[in-house]
Design a protein around this motif. Sequence first.
Motif, PDB file in Angstrom:
ATOM      1  N   VAL A 106       0.868  -1.174   0.000  1.00  0.00           N
ATOM      2  CA  VAL A 106       0.000   0.000   0.000  1.00  0.00           C
ATOM      3  C   VAL A 106       0.905   1.223   0.000  1.00  0.00           C
ATOM      4  CG1 VAL A 106      -1.708   1.317   1.302  1.00  0.00           C
ATOM      5  CG2 VAL A 106      -1.853  -1.181   1.222  1.00  0.00           C
ATOM      6  N   THR A 107       0.769   2.050  -1.022  1.00  0.00           N
ATOM      7  CA  THR A 107       1.657   3.185  -1.204  1.00  0.00           C
ATOM      8  C   THR A 107       0.952   4.503  -0.880  1.00  0.00           C
ATOM      9  OG1 THR A 107       1.062   3.569  -3.502  1.00  0.00           O
ATOM     10  CG2 THR A 107       2.773   1.908  -3.075  1.00  0.00           C
ATOM     11  N   GLU A 108       1.734   5.567  -0.847  1.00  0.00           N
ATOM     12  CA  GLU A 108       1.182   6.904  -0.650  1.00  0.00           C
ATOM     13  C   GLU A 108       0.197   7.239  -1.763  1.00  0.00           C
ATOM     14  OE1 GLU A 108       2.876  11.432   0.187  1.00  0.00           O
ATOM     15  OE2 GLU A 108       4.237   9.800  -0.358  1.00  0.00           O
ATOM     16  N   ALA A 109       0.504   6.812  -2.997  1.00  0.00           N
ATOM     17  CA  ALA A 109      -0.402   7.065  -4.125  1.00  0.00           C
ATOM     18  C   ALA A 109      -1.726   6.342  -3.957  1.00  0.00           C
ATOM     19  CB  ALA A 109       0.270   6.643  -5.429  1.00  0.00           C
ATOM     20  N   ASP A 110      -1.710   5.157  -3.327  1.00  0.00           N
ATOM     21  CA  ASP A 110      -2.955   4.421  -3.089  1.00  0.00           C
ATOM     22  C   ASP A 110      -3.838   5.143  -2.075  1.00  0.00           C
ATOM     23  OD1 ASP A 110      -2.120   2.312  -4.778  1.00  0.00           O
ATOM     24  OD2 ASP A 110      -1.022   1.377  -3.126  1.00  0.00           O
ATOM     25  N   LEU A 111      -3.222   5.849  -1.130  1.00  0.00           N
ATOM     26  CA  LEU A 111      -3.976   6.528  -0.077  1.00  0.00           C
ATOM     27  C   LEU A 111      -4.442   7.914  -0.508  1.00  0.00           C
ATOM     28  CD1 LEU A 111      -1.706   5.639   2.981  1.00  0.00           C
ATOM     29  CD2 LEU A 111      -3.886   4.593   2.371  1.00  0.00           C
ATOM     30  N   ALA A 112      -3.752   8.519  -1.470  1.00  0.00           N
ATOM     31  CA  ALA A 112      -4.031   9.904  -1.833  1.00  0.00           C
ATOM     32  C   ALA A 112      -5.491  10.172  -2.189  1.00  0.00           C
ATOM     33  CB  ALA A 112      -3.115  10.327  -2.980  1.00  0.00           C
ATOM     34  N   PRO A 113      -6.185   9.293  -2.942  1.00  0.00           N
ATOM     35  CA  PRO A 113      -7.585   9.594  -3.277  1.00  0.00           C
ATOM     36  C   PRO A 113      -8.519   9.632  -2.073  1.00  0.00           C
ATOM     37  CG  PRO A 113      -6.674   7.927  -4.757  1.00  0.00           C
ATOM     38  CD  PRO A 113      -5.706   8.082  -3.625  1.00  0.00           C
ATOM     39  N   HIS A 114      -8.060   9.127  -0.928  1.00  0.00           N
ATOM     40  CA  HIS A 114      -8.919   9.054   0.260  1.00  0.00           C
ATOM     41  C   HIS A 114      -8.624  10.163   1.270  1.00  0.00           C
ATOM     42  CE1 HIS A 114     -10.097   5.021  -1.111  1.00  0.00           C
ATOM     43  NE2 HIS A 114      -8.817   4.787  -1.308  1.00  0.00           N
ATOM     44  N   LEU A 115      -7.634  10.997   1.000  1.00  0.00           N
ATOM     45  CA  LEU A 115      -7.212  11.985   1.994  1.00  0.00           C
ATOM     46  C   LEU A 115      -8.312  12.991   2.321  1.00  0.00           C
ATOM     47  CD1 LEU A 115      -3.511  12.731   1.011  1.00  0.00           C
ATOM     48  CD2 LEU A 115      -4.357  11.454   2.984  1.00  0.00           C
ATOM     49  N   THR A 157       1.843  18.787   5.802  1.00  0.00           N
ATOM     50  CA  THR A 157       3.120  18.560   5.135  1.00  0.00           C
ATOM     51  C   THR A 157       3.039  17.369   4.206  1.00  0.00           C
ATOM     52  OG1 THR A 157       4.297  19.457   7.045  1.00  0.00           O
ATOM     53  CG2 THR A 157       5.565  18.083   5.517  1.00  0.00           C
ATOM     54  N   SER A 158       2.354  16.299   4.620  1.00  0.00           N
ATOM     55  CA  SER A 158       2.217  15.119   3.776  1.00  0.00           C
ATOM     56  C   SER A 158       1.479  15.460   2.492  1.00  0.00           C
ATOM     57  CB  SER A 158       1.464  14.022   4.532  1.00  0.00           C
ATOM     58  OG  SER A 158       2.196  13.607   5.656  1.00  0.00           O
ATOM     59  N   ILE A 159       0.436  16.292   2.606  1.00  0.00           N
ATOM     60  CA  ILE A 159      -0.332  16.658   1.415  1.00  0.00           C
ATOM     61  C   ILE A 159       0.509  17.483   0.469  1.00  0.00           C
ATOM     62  CG2 ILE A 159      -2.311  18.025   0.626  1.00  0.00           C
ATOM     63  CD1 ILE A 159      -3.728  17.109   3.202  1.00  0.00           C
ATOM     64  N   GLU A 160       1.315  18.412   1.035  1.00  0.00           N
ATOM     65  CA  GLU A 160       2.190  19.208   0.183  1.00  0.00           C
ATOM     66  C   GLU A 160       3.185  18.307  -0.532  1.00  0.00           C
ATOM     67  OE1 GLU A 160       3.944  21.971   2.792  1.00  0.00           O
ATOM     68  OE2 GLU A 160       2.104  23.125   3.130  1.00  0.00           O
ATOM     69  N   THR A 161       3.728  17.315   0.186  1.00  0.00           N
ATOM     70  CA  THR A 161       4.653  16.373  -0.439  1.00  0.00           C
ATOM     71  C   THR A 161       3.961  15.580  -1.535  1.00  0.00           C
ATOM     72  OG1 THR A 161       5.866  16.174   1.637  1.00  0.00           O
ATOM     73  CG2 THR A 161       6.207  14.438   0.001  1.00  0.00           C
ATOM     74  N   SER A 162       2.716  15.169  -1.290  1.00  0.00           N
ATOM     75  CA  SER A 162       1.969  14.428  -2.295  1.00  0.00           C
ATOM     76  C   SER A 162       1.747  15.273  -3.527  1.00  0.00           C
ATOM     77  CB  SER A 162       0.620  13.986  -1.716  1.00  0.00           C
ATOM     78  OG  SER A 162       0.807  13.120  -0.630  1.00  0.00           O
ATOM     79  N   ALA A 163       1.452  16.555  -3.330  1.00  0.00           N
ATOM     80  CA  ALA A 163       1.222  17.421  -4.471  1.00  0.00           C
ATOM     81  C   ALA A 163       2.478  17.563  -5.305  1.00  0.00           C
ATOM     82  CB  ALA A 163       0.743  18.787  -3.981  1.00  0.00           C
ATOM     83  N   GLU A 164       3.639  17.663  -4.615  1.00  0.00           N
ATOM     84  CA  GLU A 164       4.901  17.767  -5.344  1.00  0.00           C
ATOM     85  C   GLU A 164       5.180  16.508  -6.148  1.00  0.00           C
ATOM     86  OE1 GLU A 164       7.720  18.540  -2.358  1.00  0.00           O
ATOM     87  OE2 GLU A 164       7.031  20.589  -1.928  1.00  0.00           O
ATOM     88  N   ALA A 165       4.652  15.384  -5.667  1.00  0.00           N
ATOM     89  CA  ALA A 165       4.873  14.120  -6.367  1.00  0.00           C
ATOM     90  C   ALA A 165       3.822  13.864  -7.439  1.00  0.00           C
ATOM     91  CB  ALA A 165       4.855  12.967  -5.364  1.00  0.00           C
ATOM     92  N   GLY A 166       2.952  14.840  -7.685  1.00  0.00           N
ATOM     93  CA  GLY A 166       1.938  14.667  -8.706  1.00  0.00           C
ATOM     94  C   GLY A 166       0.648  14.095  -8.187  1.00  0.00           C
ATOM     95  N   LEU A 167       0.498  13.991  -6.850  1.00  0.00           N
ATOM     96  CA  LEU A 167      -0.723  13.492  -6.253  1.00  0.00           C
ATOM     97  C   LEU A 167      -1.597  14.680  -5.888  1.00  0.00           C
ATOM     98  CD1 LEU A 167       0.828  10.793  -3.927  1.00  0.00           C
ATOM     99  CD2 LEU A 167      -0.058  10.511  -6.237  1.00  0.00           C
ATOM    100  N   PRO A 168      -2.896  14.478  -5.756  1.00  0.00           N
ATOM    101  CA  PRO A 168      -3.783  15.609  -5.502  1.00  0.00           C
ATOM    102  C   PRO A 168      -3.531  16.240  -4.147  1.00  0.00           C
ATOM    103  CG  PRO A 168      -4.964  13.542  -5.260  1.00  0.00           C
ATOM    104  CD  PRO A 168      -3.622  13.209  -5.853  1.00  0.00           C
ATOM    105  N   GLY A 169      -3.392  17.567  -4.090  1.00  0.00           N
ATOM    106  CA  GLY A 169      -3.290  18.285  -2.837  1.00  0.00           C
ATOM    107  C   GLY A 169      -4.683  18.575  -2.321  1.00  0.00           C
ATOM    108  N   ILE A 170      -4.834  18.583  -1.022  1.00  0.00           N
ATOM    109  CA  ILE A 170      -6.159  18.722  -0.425  1.00  0.00           C
ATOM    110  C   ILE A 170      -6.086  19.718   0.710  1.00  0.00           C
ATOM    111  CG2 ILE A 170      -7.963  17.513   0.866  1.00  0.00           C
ATOM    112  CD1 ILE A 170      -7.031  14.984  -0.612  1.00  0.00           C
ATOM    113  N   ALA A 171      -7.043  20.617   0.763  1.00  0.00           N
ATOM    114  CA  ALA A 171      -7.170  21.536   1.884  1.00  0.00           C
ATOM    115  C   ALA A 171      -8.545  21.328   2.490  1.00  0.00           C
ATOM    116  CB  ALA A 171      -7.012  22.980   1.425  1.00  0.00           C
TER     117      ALA A 171
END
Length: 271
Positions: free
Chosen positions: A93-102, A162-176
């Motif tokens: 289970v990767t960070e990319a797998d979790l990103a859609p659920h943040l 911080t995790s969301i910002e890192t995800s956004a830098e990696a091309g994953l959706p950022g969430i506020a």
Amino acid sequence: MAPPAHLVDLSWPVHPGMAMFPGDPPMELRPMGSYEPDGFLSHLASLPAHSGTHVDAPGHVLPGAPMLAELPLSRFAGPGVALDLRGRPGLAVTEADLAPHLELLLALAPAFVLLHTGDEARWGQADYYSAGAHLTPSAARLLAGLAGRAGIGPETGPSIETSIETSAEAGLPGIASDTRPRPSDLLSGVRPGLSGIGMDAGSADPAGSHELPAHRALLEAGLVIVENLRGLGQLPRQGFDFFCLPLLGLDGSPVRAAALVPGAAGPGARP
């Protein structure tokens, strides 16, 4: 009148011959009393603390960290969210797998996040532990960031922002989103913020790992880890309460995990 609700059993039965972590001794039962001549039936049960459906305390891998007996009982119950990760492309289970659920996790601020990996179907197989689902270190750090409180180790996970910002830098959706805790409708007095991560797999880390980075990231954030769950497919995505009350006060303990789900039990539900 309270709305109807039903309990879903999320624990594997404890019995001799049950699946055990490689190298652990088997579960054993020994008679201690019988109807004749003792007038009662009793058994002595022997099994490792991290057997079957169980919970890990921070002290499992962190010297000086709390054991289960040092945590309030409220840490083992609270609102849950179940994430269906069975369609992920890889074993881990990767960070990319979790990103859609943040966004959902931030909005609901659950006490427990339950990861439905699909490994329940492999329970009892020879490679259940050696080739099982697990968390990547970055995925564990992302979940640790949901704790929203100071950790207990030297390298606690980053904040969720911080995790969301890192995800956004990696091309994953950022969430506020608003991260204020939302108490359960059914439980009172349960502490806000994430209490633990649960999964229907044998370990948060891959078999053979000595550094245990996923365990460390989660436990250093003050979370507990519930492993070897089953029946997560019977849960809604949200709106239920999760319970994993430990039997022992040690570094780990078997639990009777269950969820209280609104509404009547559906057809085919396991009692």
